[in-house]
Scaffold this motif. Structure first.
Motif, mmCIF file in Angstrom:
data_model
loop_
_atom_site.group_PDB
_atom_site.id
_atom_site.type_symbol
_atom_site.label_atom_id
_atom_site.label_comp_id
_atom_site.label_asym_id
_atom_site.label_seq_id
_atom_site.Cartn_x
_atom_site.Cartn_y
_atom_site.Cartn_z
ATOM 1 N N SER A 33 0.825 -1.204 0.000
ATOM 2 C CA SER A 33 0.000 0.000 0.000
ATOM 3 C C SER A 33 0.862 1.259 0.000
ATOM 4 O O SER A 33 1.802 1.378 0.787
ATOM 5 C CB SER A 33 -0.911 -0.002 1.234
ATOM 6 O OG SER A 33 -1.633 1.221 1.304
ATOM 7 N N LEU A 75 0.283 4.109 1.142
ATOM 8 C CA LEU A 75 0.136 4.875 2.381
ATOM 9 C C LEU A 75 0.787 4.189 3.573
ATOM 10 O O LEU A 75 0.831 4.743 4.665
ATOM 11 C CB LEU A 75 -1.352 5.115 2.669
ATOM 12 C CG LEU A 75 -2.126 5.898 1.603
ATOM 13 C CD1 LEU A 75 -3.586 6.036 2.006
ATOM 14 C CD2 LEU A 75 -1.495 7.258 1.373
ATOM 15 N N SER A 76 1.287 2.984 3.368
ATOM 16 C CA SER A 76 1.875 2.235 4.469
ATOM 17 C C SER A 76 3.308 2.696 4.729
ATOM 18 O O SER A 76 4.067 2.929 3.793
ATOM 19 C CB SER A 76 1.861 0.741 4.146
ATOM 20 O OG SER A 76 2.600 0.008 5.110
#
Length: 611
Positions: free
Chosen positions: A61, A63-64
């Motif tokens: 991801s 956003l991780s």
């Protein structure tokens, strides 16, 4: 502070550590321990464990915080996923057998160590943008098919030829420091029998004929890049290379067409007639927006000064130019401007005296080579329309007044020669139609000059002229011969004049040395000519040097002169409105600089025979 260089092996280990293949969510730990324990019955995952799909999402991801940075390679993403699915496979032995491509870009690598030989299946090695100056080819895996060394500090390819990878198909050594005619000796089929693609762009290779002779032995070569080298500036570069290397399909990222092969057929057989020299044509057309400085000058007196203004454009060009005969320069509308040297300026000015050479387009400061000239010029300007009798009492004063007033910005920079257009009087549009072809044999110095660019300067030349005044006749003059006296007496009797004691004003005019003033200057980047473009063309905007008042005075004077010449044109003249919205035209000049390339073998040979 720059980090010291490292080896390829150290860079690989550092890169693997940055991937964090043994840390959460990769590797083994409390988050996935039950997956790797022996299966005895049905074992449920602990409360701290994460399901496999959740761990994969954390690694992928955007956003991780555990996600790979943007631009990560496919191999890095595969390793990250493998470290989650099967973490026990992540061992050194796996890496050495897994990698087929190794990309170490901008990792401060300075040494290719023998640790590379442990990569058993390595086919692609990219070591661009590092600090490699020398390379031991014995440390390169024999399985290599692609080797890229762009943007390093290589000075020669000799280091690669001791034990070259026998299967290598692509060698990229662009943007290095390769130079010298000996480099062609290391580019033969003896060292690279399987080479299909070769990139030597943006180095300092100068000998085109030797290079093509060596590359002709590479029977598999289909793609070649030599752009950015001094040899690519030669006028017959593309045609000669295409005809010399018949199997070539792509040259400098441009497809070699059947039409090109036909047009340049046979050119390589005339290598002895073709010179390694570049041809650059400089064209200067129209100049607009010049200020007519004569509107501020007072009317001249009986003896002067009579003031004339001329305008011309200068540019500097590389000094290492092929010698030309003087007649060749006279055949074009050009001349070389050779102002006094900088050493002479330093002798004239004291240590405490400052020279104004600012870049403002409205700079009215003059730089003089002598204090005597400054004082004399000030007295002329203040005299207005009064008669001025000029006397020179000493040889020193005479020489001082012969020195020109020069703006230091007209002096060429080091390593260049200043060229100029013809000098022309003021006009709303000054058309020069200037064209000069420069033939340069010093290809290396030419490339350096093109990368640094040239400076275009608009110069105003002010010339003051004076009537020659002869000294008054004196009874104490030198004795003349009897015959001369009789002739003079007859002339005086015939004219009925006595011997005059007044000064005689001659119709001849004496001109002072020109006063040069820079109206504007701009730098032109010529790097596109090195990068493959054939022409740099632009309209230089040097700003506005005219004002509303100066344009109004110029217009009124032109209108007055036109009405004197012809009354019939009354009513036909256009009236310009000089209101608050009026904007004077900026100072602009049209400049074009072209790198000439022959378009056929016939054109190349015709040029040779005409010389």
């Amino acid at each position: 502070m720059e980090r010291p260089g490292c080896t390829v092996s150290e860079a690989v280990q550092e890169h693997l550590q940055q991937l964090c293949l043994h840390d959460f969510p990769c590797g083994t730990g409390s988050w996935n321990r039950s997956r790797f324990l022996p299966r005895i019955g049905q074992r449920r995952p602990g409360p701290q464990e994460e399901p496999l799909h959740a761990l994969l999402d954390l690694a992928s991801s955007p956003l991780s915080p555990w996600a790979l940075p943007e631009g990560a390679s496919n191999e890095d993403r595969f390793l990250k996923e493998l470290a989650i699915r099967k973490p026990r496979k992540i061992k050194d032995s796996f890496f050495y057998s897994y990698f087929t491509s190794l990309r170490m870009v901008d990792k401060k690598v300075s040494l290719v160590d023998k640790g590379l030989l442990r990569f058993l299946r390595l086919e692609e090695l990219i070591l661009s943008a590092n600090q490699i100056q020398d390379l031991d080819s014995a440390h390169l895996p024999p399985t290599l098919r692609v080797l890229e060394l762009y943007g390093n500090r290589l000075r020669s390819l000799e280091c690669l030829c001791a034990h070259p990878p026998p299967r290598l198909q692509h060698l990229g050594a662009g943007h290095n420091q390769l130079l010298g005619p000996a480099e062609s000796l290391f580019l033969t089929a003896e060292h690279w029998p399987s080479l299909v693609s070769l990139d030597l762009s943006f180095n300092n290779l100068t000998d085109l004929h030797a290079m093509t002779a060596a590359l002709r032995t590479l029977r598999q070569l289909r793609l070649l890049l030599l752009l950015g080298n001094p040899l690519a500036l030669v006028a017959h570069y593309r045609g000669f290379t295409i005809d010399s290397l018949a199997p070539l399909c792509v040259l400098d990222d441009l497809t070699v067409t059947a039409s090109e092969k036909h047009q340049f057929r046979g050119l390589s057989r005339e290598a002895d007639l073709l010179e390694n020299k570049a041809q650059i044509t400089v064209t200067i057309n129209s100049l607009r927006g010049v200020l007519d400085s004569s509107i501020w000058d007072p009317e001249p007196g009986p003896d002067g000064p009579f003031i004339a203004y001329n305008y011309y454009v200068t540019y500097d060009f590389v000094e290492d130019e092929e010698s030309m005969k003087k007649e060749e320069f006279e055949s074009v509308l050009a001349e070389i401007v050779r102002p006094p040297s900088m050493d002479h300026f330093s002798e004239e000015f004291g240590d405490d005296e400052e020279v104004e050479a600012g870049e403002s387009l409205q700079d009215d400061e003059w730089v003089s080579q002598g204090t005597a000239m400054e004082e004399s010029d000030m007295s002329r300007e203040s005299s207005g329309n009064q008669s001025t009798v000029r006397t020179r009492n000493s040889e020193e004063n005479e020489l001082a007044k012969l020195r020109p007033l020069v703006d230091l910005r007209v002096v060429p920079s080091h390593g260049t020669v200043l060229f100029s257009t013809a000098r022309k009087p003021y006009s709303d549009v000054i058309t020069y139609s200037y064209q000069m072809q420069h033939n340069v044999k010093g290809l290396a110095s030419l490339k350096t000059f093109l990368l640094s660019g040239t400076t275009i300067t608009i110069v105003e030349e002010k010339i003051l002229s004076w009537h020659l005044v002869s000294p008054p006749s004196s009874p104490m003059s030198l004795k003349r011969s009897k015959g001369d006296k009789k002739k003079e007496e007859k002339k005086e009797k015939g004219k009925g004049h006595r011997q005059s004691k007044t000064k005689v004003v001659s119709k001849e005019l004496h001109q002072d040395a020109p006063i040069l003033k820079v109206l504007g200057r701009a730098h032109i980047s010529l790097e596109p000519l090195v990068a493959g473009d054939s022409t740099v063309s632009m309209v230089l905007n040097l700003g506005v040097i005219r004002t509303l008042e100066s344009d109004r005075l110029t217009f009124m004077r032109a209108l007055k002169m036109k009405s004197k010449k012809s009354r019939r044109e009354k009513g036909k003249s256009t009236v310009t409105e000089f209101d608050e919205n009026y904007r004077p035209e900026p100072l602009t000049v049209e400049v074009q600089i072209q790198l000439n390339q022959y378009r056929s073998a016939e054109e190349a040979l015709r040029t040779v025979t005409s010389v």
